[in-house]
Design a protein around this motif. Structure first.
Motif, PDB file in Angstrom:
ATOM      1  N   VAL A 552       0.843  -1.194   0.000  1.00 58.08           N
ATOM      2  CA  VAL A 552       0.000   0.000   0.000  1.00 58.08           C
ATOM      3  C   VAL A 552       0.874   1.237   0.000  1.00 58.08           C
ATOM      4  O   VAL A 552       0.625   2.203  -0.744  1.00 58.08           O
ATOM      5  CB  VAL A 552      -0.936   0.005   1.227  1.00 58.08           C
ATOM      6  N   HIS A 553       1.898   1.179   0.809  1.00 58.01           N
ATOM      7  CA  HIS A 553       2.772   2.342   0.874  1.00 58.01           C
ATOM      8  C   HIS A 553       3.505   2.565  -0.441  1.00 58.01           C
ATOM      9  O   HIS A 553       3.630   3.693  -0.922  1.00 58.01           O
ATOM     10  CB  HIS A 553       3.784   2.168   1.995  1.00 58.01           C
ATOM     11  N   LYS A 554       3.953   1.480  -0.992  1.00 57.24           N
ATOM     12  CA  LYS A 554       4.636   1.589  -2.272  1.00 57.24           C
ATOM     13  C   LYS A 554       3.705   2.192  -3.327  1.00 57.24           C
ATOM     14  O   LYS A 554       4.105   3.051  -4.117  1.00 57.24           O
ATOM     15  CB  LYS A 554       5.105   0.199  -2.719  1.00 57.24           C
ATOM     16  N   ARG A 555       2.475   1.724  -3.278  1.00 55.24           N
ATOM     17  CA  ARG A 555       1.512   2.245  -4.232  1.00 55.24           C
ATOM     18  C   ARG A 555       1.265   3.733  -3.998  1.00 55.24           C
ATOM     19  O   ARG A 555       1.188   4.527  -4.931  1.00 55.24           O
ATOM     20  CB  ARG A 555       0.191   1.460  -4.100  1.00 55.24           C
ATOM     21  N   ASN A 556       1.182   4.086  -2.727  1.00 52.75           N
ATOM     22  CA  ASN A 556       0.969   5.500  -2.418  1.00 52.75           C
ATOM     23  C   ASN A 556       2.128   6.352  -2.896  1.00 52.75           C
ATOM     24  O   ASN A 556       1.950   7.449  -3.433  1.00 52.75           O
ATOM     25  CB  ASN A 556       0.765   5.677  -0.909  1.00 52.75           C
ATOM     26  N   VAL A 557       3.325   5.838  -2.649  1.00 60.68           N
ATOM     27  CA  VAL A 557       4.510   6.581  -3.077  1.00 60.68           C
ATOM     28  C   VAL A 557       4.505   6.748  -4.585  1.00 60.68           C
ATOM     29  O   VAL A 557       4.756   7.835  -5.121  1.00 60.68           O
ATOM     30  CB  VAL A 557       5.787   5.857  -2.613  1.00 60.68           C
ATOM     31  N   GLU A 558       4.197   5.645  -5.251  1.00 61.29           N
ATOM     32  CA  GLU A 558       4.193   5.702  -6.714  1.00 61.29           C
ATOM     33  C   GLU A 558       3.135   6.682  -7.219  1.00 61.29           C
ATOM     34  O   GLU A 558       3.359   7.420  -8.168  1.00 61.29           O
ATOM     35  CB  GLU A 558       3.945   4.301  -7.277  1.00 61.29           C
ATOM     36  N   GLU A 559       1.997   6.644  -6.541  1.00 64.69           N
ATOM     37  CA  GLU A 559       0.934   7.557  -6.972  1.00 64.69           C
ATOM     38  C   GLU A 559       1.339   9.012  -6.768  1.00 64.69           C
ATOM     39  O   GLU A 559       1.074   9.878  -7.603  1.00 64.69           O
ATOM     40  CB  GLU A 559      -0.354   7.241  -6.188  1.00 64.69           C
TER      41      GLU A 559
END
Length: 598
Positions: A552-559
DNA sequence: GAGCATGATTGGAG
DNA sequence: CTCCAATCATGCTC
């Protein structure tokens, strides 16, 4: 009631409009009731004094037909209640006038009978649209102790727990009692045979085993009341646990028993504490031998094919003498209303014979697996003498001598490791079983019943031991052993109830899909699965839906990076962003990334 | 048999 | 101990 409790209650009760009928004490204890969805909604005023009226309370013509056949027999009170009523003793209300106003037999929704023998063989009845439900499952599901007890069966079960069931199965006449006492004495287990009183047994009870399972159950309930004095103030605590293990029998889901239904006893909930709540209706003097292709084991499946068979049900029925407090309340209430009392001929066991092991902590509200390791040794037991629990049922009991493959090894290991008396009883049970019953195919039962029976026949084998198989630490070692031992699948599909419970929780907590320990225990209990399975399911679920914290965090960072890129691309045309701002944004994202634990 | 879904297990990180 | 990712194991579908 708190909101959470409301939710739990709703989960347990399932459809709030679901109607469950408790035909009477006996069938209730057998874990059977009938949910008739095709029935008409007629309920006479005569019954209102008796039943907890419900919009869906129903009576089928077929039931009435059966009733009429039994009109001459003494009238039993019938309690009709919703599942939620059953689940909550406080709501399990039977109007006062019920005591003085017997129901009209002509409107009695289910067969009348006052004794076990008068109960028609259930498998011979065809109740259109009916489902086999188990109201006790819902009741017992509220008691975490039940499941904890089961789940912490780590291979050793204190002998105390075996006596009630063991004794009741195989020693129900004075001669057997004497034999048993002698064996115990020989084993030097500090066994006081005076505690196993036979004074209540009549001399002719050897041949006239008049004590039925209900007799036995109520005897235990009576005993439970005595025991309960030791544990005052412990509302949740029960000395006996409901013989409930198959969640799909439960009105929680309303899922009928099918071939896909899980075995009543699985590795996760060891059979000793969770006797099959349904199969008793299939147990009688007829038996069929079925070869299970997968294991090459043979199992006896008893199918009552006549009322006569059914009458003899209690001769072989080993319903464990375990019931939840809720069960006790229900049964006591039913018994009280019906004026039924335990019949003579069965010994009453004093509490000390059956009490829980002394290692049990009475002073804690948190009776948890981790706190209380498997039954400690206590007084009255030789130090170091522990026995593997034997599942003393003759329902689906493997026959070691006929087993030639994997199952045989397993079974033989178990049986050969039993104490001599248990081994003898086990052997005797099978011997008696074989002598008493001729092997024959199923007779043409009603289709629905036959399907259900086949479901049991085809279900996964139930080991006679409650010992959870010790799995090799390395799966590769397992593979090596496969030459001689057929692998037992470790990923048996979870039951639908368990999945639905977890799925519901997951959807409601999608933003933070990390159930607390209590949540996990609740879901395990409600779903009829183990806490480990809950953990595993959530771990897999999070991982496979990319909903773990790191992902989730990775996705947030990517977003955020992507958003920044878009902003850069957009603002570049306007030339409003400077380098400092971009660096600040990137730094913020990087800082956030470092703060999140993986 | 490949691909997929699902449950269980493992070893590492914290 | 929990959590995670990877992997194993199994059953199902095509």
């Amino acid at each position: 009631m708190s909101e959470e409790n409301d939710r739990k209650s709703a989960q347990v009760s399932g459809d709030s409009t679901e109607t469950v009928k408790l035909p009477d004490l006996y069938t209730a204890m057998a874990g059977i009731c009938y949910n008739n969805s095709h029935s008409t909604s007629s309920k006479s005023d005569e019954n209102k004094g008796l039943v907890d009226t419900h919009p869906d309370s129903t009576v089928t013509k077929q039931h009435q037909a059966i009733d009429s056949q039994d009109d001459k027999k003494s009238v039993q009170n019938t309690v009709v209640s919703t599942v939620s009523d059953i689940s909550d003793s406080q709501n399990y209300h039977v109007p006062e006038q019920a005591k003085s106003q017997p129901p009209s037999s002509s409107n009695h929704p289910l067969p009348n009978f006052s004794t076990w023998d008068q109960l028609p063989c259930p498998s011979l009845q065809n109740y259109p649209g009916s489902q086999i439900l188990n109201p006790l499952a819902a009741a017992a599901a509220q008691y975490s102790e039940y499941y904890n007890l089961s789940s912490r069966s780590t291979g050793m079960v204190y002998e105390d727990w075996q006596y009630p069931v063991y004794y009741s199965n195989y020693y129900d006449n004075p001669a057997d009692v004497a034999k048993y006492c002698e064996q115990q004495k020989h084993m030097d287990v500090n066994f006081d045979k005076t505690k196993l009183s036979t004074e209540n047994l009549s001399q002719d009870s050897i041949v006239d085993r008049s004590c039925s399972t209900p007799d036995l159950v109520l005897s235990v309930l009576q005993m439970e009341n005595q025991i309960k004095g030791e544990i005052n103030g412990k509302d949740r605590l029960n000395h006996w646990y409901s013989p409930v293990s198959s969640p799909d029998c439960s009105p929680i889901t309303g899922i009928p028993i099918t071939a896909e239904s899980p075995a009543p006893s699985t590795e996760q909930d060891s059979g000793f504490f969770s006797e099959d709540p349904v199969s008793p209706i299939f147990m009688s003097h007829k038996q069929t031998v079925t070869q299970l292709e997968e294991t090459n084991q043979k199992y006896y499946v008893y199918v009552p094919e006549s009322n006569e068979d059914w009458k003899n049900y209690h001769h072989i029925n080993p319903v464990p003498l375990m019931c939840s407090d809720m069960t006790r309340k229900m049964v006591n209430k039913s018994a009280m209303l019906s004026g039924w009392k335990p019949g003579p001929g069965y010994p009453m066991y004093p509490p000390e014979v059956l009490s829980r092991n002394p290692g049990f902590k009475q002073d804690s509200d948190n009776w948890q697996v981790s706190k209380y390791p498997q039954f400690s040794m206590g007084k009255g037991h030789k130090s170091g003498l522990k026995t593997k629990a034997v599942r003393p049922t003759r329902c689906a009991t493997p026959i070691p001598s006929t087993i030639t493959s994997t199952g045989q090894v397993q079974s033989d290991k178990i049986t050969s490791s039993l104490p001599s008396n248990m081994m003898e009883a086990h052997t005797a049970a099978n011997k008696i079983s074989q002598e008493m019953h001729s092997v024959q195919a199923l007779s043409p039962l009603e289709k629905s019943t036959k399907d259900i029976v086949n479901g049991f026949i085809n279900r996964k084998p139930t080991l006679i031991s409650t010992v959870k198989p010790s799995l090799p630490t390395k799966r590769k070692l397992e593979a090596i052993d496969e030459k001689n031992v057929k692998r037992v699948r470790h990923n048996e599909p979870l039951n639908q109830q368990g999945i639905s419970v977890m799925q519901r929780w997951y959807e409601q907590n999608h933003e933070n899909p990390y159930p607390s320990k209590q949540d996990k225990e609740d879901m395990a209990r409600l779903g009829g699965i183990s806490v480990t399975q809950v953990k595993s399911w959530f771990a897999n679920k999070r991982n496979r839906t990319n909903n773990t914290r790191p992902k989730v965090h990775k996705r947030n960072v990517e977003e955020k990076l992507l958003e920044l890129c878009h902003q850069l691309a957009s603002d570049a045309r306007k030339s409003t962003l400077d380098n400092a701002f971009v660096i600040q944004q990137l730094s913020a994202i990087i800082d956030e990334h470092h703060q999140v634990p993986h």
